[in-house]
Design an enzyme around this catalytic site. Structure first.
Site, PDB file in Angstrom:
ATOM      1  N   ARG A 104     -62.761-106.602 -28.167  1.00  0.00           N
ATOM      2  CA  ARG A 104     -62.213-106.887 -29.503  1.00  0.00           C
ATOM      3  C   ARG A 104     -61.734-105.557 -30.060  1.00  0.00           C
ATOM      4  O   ARG A 104     -62.522-104.631 -30.237  1.00  0.00           O
ATOM      5  CB  ARG A 104     -63.280-107.505 -30.409  1.00  0.00           C
ATOM      6  CG  ARG A 104     -62.858-107.533 -31.867  1.00  0.00           C
ATOM      7  CD  ARG A 104     -63.748-108.382 -32.726  1.00  0.00           C
ATOM      8  NE  ARG A 104     -63.524-109.790 -32.453  1.00  0.00           N
ATOM      9  CZ  ARG A 104     -63.945-110.776 -33.257  1.00  0.00           C
ATOM     10  NH1 ARG A 104     -64.615-110.498 -34.357  1.00  0.00           N
ATOM     11  NH2 ARG A 104     -63.701-112.037 -32.948  1.00  0.00           N
ATOM     12  N   HIS A 131     -55.762-114.121 -30.809  1.00  0.00           N
ATOM     13  CA  HIS A 131     -57.177-114.490 -30.686  1.00  0.00           C
ATOM     14  C   HIS A 131     -57.260-115.714 -29.757  1.00  0.00           C
ATOM     15  O   HIS A 131     -57.600-116.821 -30.181  1.00  0.00           O
ATOM     16  CB  HIS A 131     -57.750-114.805 -32.076  1.00  0.00           C
ATOM     17  CG  HIS A 131     -59.247-114.817 -32.145  1.00  0.00           C
ATOM     18  ND1 HIS A 131     -60.051-114.519 -31.057  1.00  0.00           N
ATOM     19  CD2 HIS A 131     -60.094-115.094 -33.168  1.00  0.00           C
ATOM     20  CE1 HIS A 131     -61.325-114.616 -31.420  1.00  0.00           C
ATOM     21  NE2 HIS A 131     -61.379-114.957 -32.695  1.00  0.00           N
ATOM     22  N   GLN A 134     -60.344-118.178 -29.438  1.00  0.00           N
ATOM     23  CA  GLN A 134     -60.556-119.059 -30.584  1.00  0.00           C
ATOM     24  C   GLN A 134     -59.697-120.313 -30.468  1.00  0.00           C
ATOM     25  O   GLN A 134     -60.163-121.430 -30.697  1.00  0.00           O
ATOM     26  CB  GLN A 134     -60.238-118.306 -31.882  1.00  0.00           C
ATOM     27  CG  GLN A 134     -60.507-119.130 -33.123  1.00  0.00           C
ATOM     28  CD  GLN A 134     -61.982-119.428 -33.308  1.00  0.00           C
ATOM     29  OE1 GLN A 134     -62.799-118.527 -33.342  1.00  0.00           O
ATOM     30  NE2 GLN A 134     -62.350-120.706 -33.433  1.00  0.00           N
ATOM     31  N   ASP A 219     -57.078-119.511 -42.228  1.00  0.00           N
ATOM     32  CA  ASP A 219     -57.876-118.337 -41.865  1.00  0.00           C
ATOM     33  C   ASP A 219     -57.969-117.457 -43.114  1.00  0.00           C
ATOM     34  O   ASP A 219     -57.267-117.698 -44.103  1.00  0.00           O
ATOM     35  CB  ASP A 219     -57.163-117.605 -40.703  1.00  0.00           C
ATOM     36  CG  ASP A 219     -57.985-116.483 -40.095  1.00  0.00           C
ATOM     37  OD1 ASP A 219     -59.175-116.336 -40.431  1.00  0.00           O
ATOM     38  OD2 ASP A 219     -57.423-115.727 -39.270  1.00  0.00           O
ATOM     39  N   CYS A 259     -61.423-120.645 -38.122  1.00  0.00           N
ATOM     40  CA  CYS A 259     -62.125-119.888 -37.072  1.00  0.00           C
ATOM     41  C   CYS A 259     -63.424-119.274 -37.573  1.00  0.00           C
ATOM     42  O   CYS A 259     -64.298-118.959 -36.773  1.00  0.00           O
ATOM     43  CB  CYS A 259     -61.206-118.824 -36.495  1.00  0.00           C
ATOM     44  SG  CYS A 259     -60.695-117.574 -37.680  1.00  0.00           S
ATOM     45  N   ARG A 287     -66.832-122.354 -28.995  1.00  0.00           N
ATOM     46  CA  ARG A 287     -66.465-121.037 -28.471  1.00  0.00           C
ATOM     47  C   ARG A 287     -67.277-120.747 -27.214  1.00  0.00           C
ATOM     48  O   ARG A 287     -66.758-120.272 -26.207  1.00  0.00           O
ATOM     49  CB  ARG A 287     -66.749-119.945 -29.531  1.00  0.00           C
ATOM     50  CG  ARG A 287     -65.755-119.862 -30.675  1.00  0.00           C
ATOM     51  CD  ARG A 287     -64.405-119.338 -30.253  1.00  0.00           C
ATOM     52  NE  ARG A 287     -64.456-118.014 -29.655  1.00  0.00           N
ATOM     53  CZ  ARG A 287     -64.496-116.865 -30.339  1.00  0.00           C
ATOM     54  NH1 ARG A 287     -64.431-116.875 -31.660  1.00  0.00           N
ATOM     55  NH2 ARG A 287     -64.533-115.699 -29.707  1.00  0.00           N
TER      56      ARG A 287
END
Ligand code: CP
Ligand code: NVA
Length: 303
Positions: A104, A131, A134, A219, A259, A287
């Site tokens: 990340r 991402h 996700q 988001d 997310c 996930r």
């Protein structure tokens, strides 16, 4: 086996996704039945975090242990990454000692440099641009609740960020449409996602974007790394809060996804995220299941 990385959603084909979704469902069933499944015993995953995380860390770490493997956790603050060791050198060293790496970080170019110098598969656990893990979980969750996502409409309400870019790639690859509504100045950049114009439609009004949607998703207004813009964004995004009026514009059986982490009263109203159409907790749990399928696939191929 040919070395395969997962740096953006478009790194896998529609056919590979169909396999992964099937595999994730099987691996999830085993987990729920407390059935031991250790295909990755003696394999080690390095988790490298240059930004904060709850879900990504727990899902990869727990997932790898459940598959029989082990995990090494590194952050910028407690490794030489924070003391300017070149990313290429870090990749050369770390990838001689582990079997798989998740990163990340900030710029996509950084994870690409790491991958170019890695002997083992590299997974994107979030960059400024993408991402993919996700969206893998989000689509798996949609399929669990509503069946195939092909031909459906997903409304993206909010920032033209890493999540939005990844949704665009998924829409092009898996054949669904994205309705995008962002405030002025926060638009998506089609070139970043590298997608055709025909897989999304842009709406000035978020209410219009939600019209007829099978899934409404949003988001945070301010992503990690952009904290200095927080106050300006609060003003710009004020009308981009997914509330029950917006959900009413979507199909009656539309799902809501986020997310997480979420800010109730900013990008989403409490009545929506905590309401009956919200799939956010399944989405978060998934996930782990999809990433277990992904790790198995990158290390062992098709079983
Ligand atoms: N959704 C997600 O990636 O959460 P974390 O930042 O907690 O990992
Ligand atoms: N867009 C958000 C997602 C967090 C999981 C960020 O990049 O901070």
């Amino acid at each position: 086996m040919k070395l395969k990385h997962y740096l953006q959603f478009s790194d896998l084909s529609a056919e590979e996704y169909a396999y992964l979704f099937e595999r994730a469902a099987l691996i999830k069933r085993k987990f729920k039945a407390y059935e031991k499944y250790h295909p990755l015993s003696d394999r080690t995953l390095a988790l490298i975090f240059e930004k904060a995380s709850t879900r990504t860390r727990v899902s990869f770490e727990a997932g790898m242990y459940q598959l029989g493997g082990s995990v090494v956790h590194l952050t910028t603050g407690d490794s030489q990454l924070g003391r300017a060791e070149p990313i290429e050198d870090s990749a050369r060293v770390i990838s001689r000692m582990v079997d798989l790496v998740m990163i990340r970080t900030f710029e996509q170019t950084k994870i690409e440099s790491f991958a170019q110098n890695s002997r083992v598969p590299v997974i994107n656990g979030l960059t400024n641009e993408f991402h993919p893990c996700q969206i893998l979980a989000d689509i798996f969750t949609f399929i669990e609740h509503r069946g195939s996502i092909q031909g459906r409409t997903v409304a993206w309400v909010g920032d033209g960020n890493n999540m939005a870019n990844t949704w665009l790639q998924a829409a092009q690859l898996l054949g669904f449409t994205i309705h995008v509504s962002t405030p002025r100045g926060y638009e998506i950049d089609r070139a970043v996602a590298g997608v055709r114009q025909d897989c999304f439609k842009v709406f000035k009004d978020p209410m219009q974007a939600c019209m007829g949607a099978d899934l409404v998703t949003t988001d945070v207004w301010t992503s990690m790394g952009f904290e200095a813009e927080n106050e300006v964004r609060k003003t710009a995004f004020a009308d981009w809060c997914v509330d029950s009026d917006m959900m009413q514009n979507a199909k009656p059986d539309a799902l809501f996804m986020h997310c997480l982490p979420a800010h109730r009263g900013e990008e989403v109203a409490a009545e929506v995220i905590d309401g009956p159409q919200s799939a956010v907790w399944d989405e978060a749990e998934n996930r782990m299941h999809v990433q277990k399928a992904l790790m198995e696939y990158l290390l062992l191929g098709r079983l």
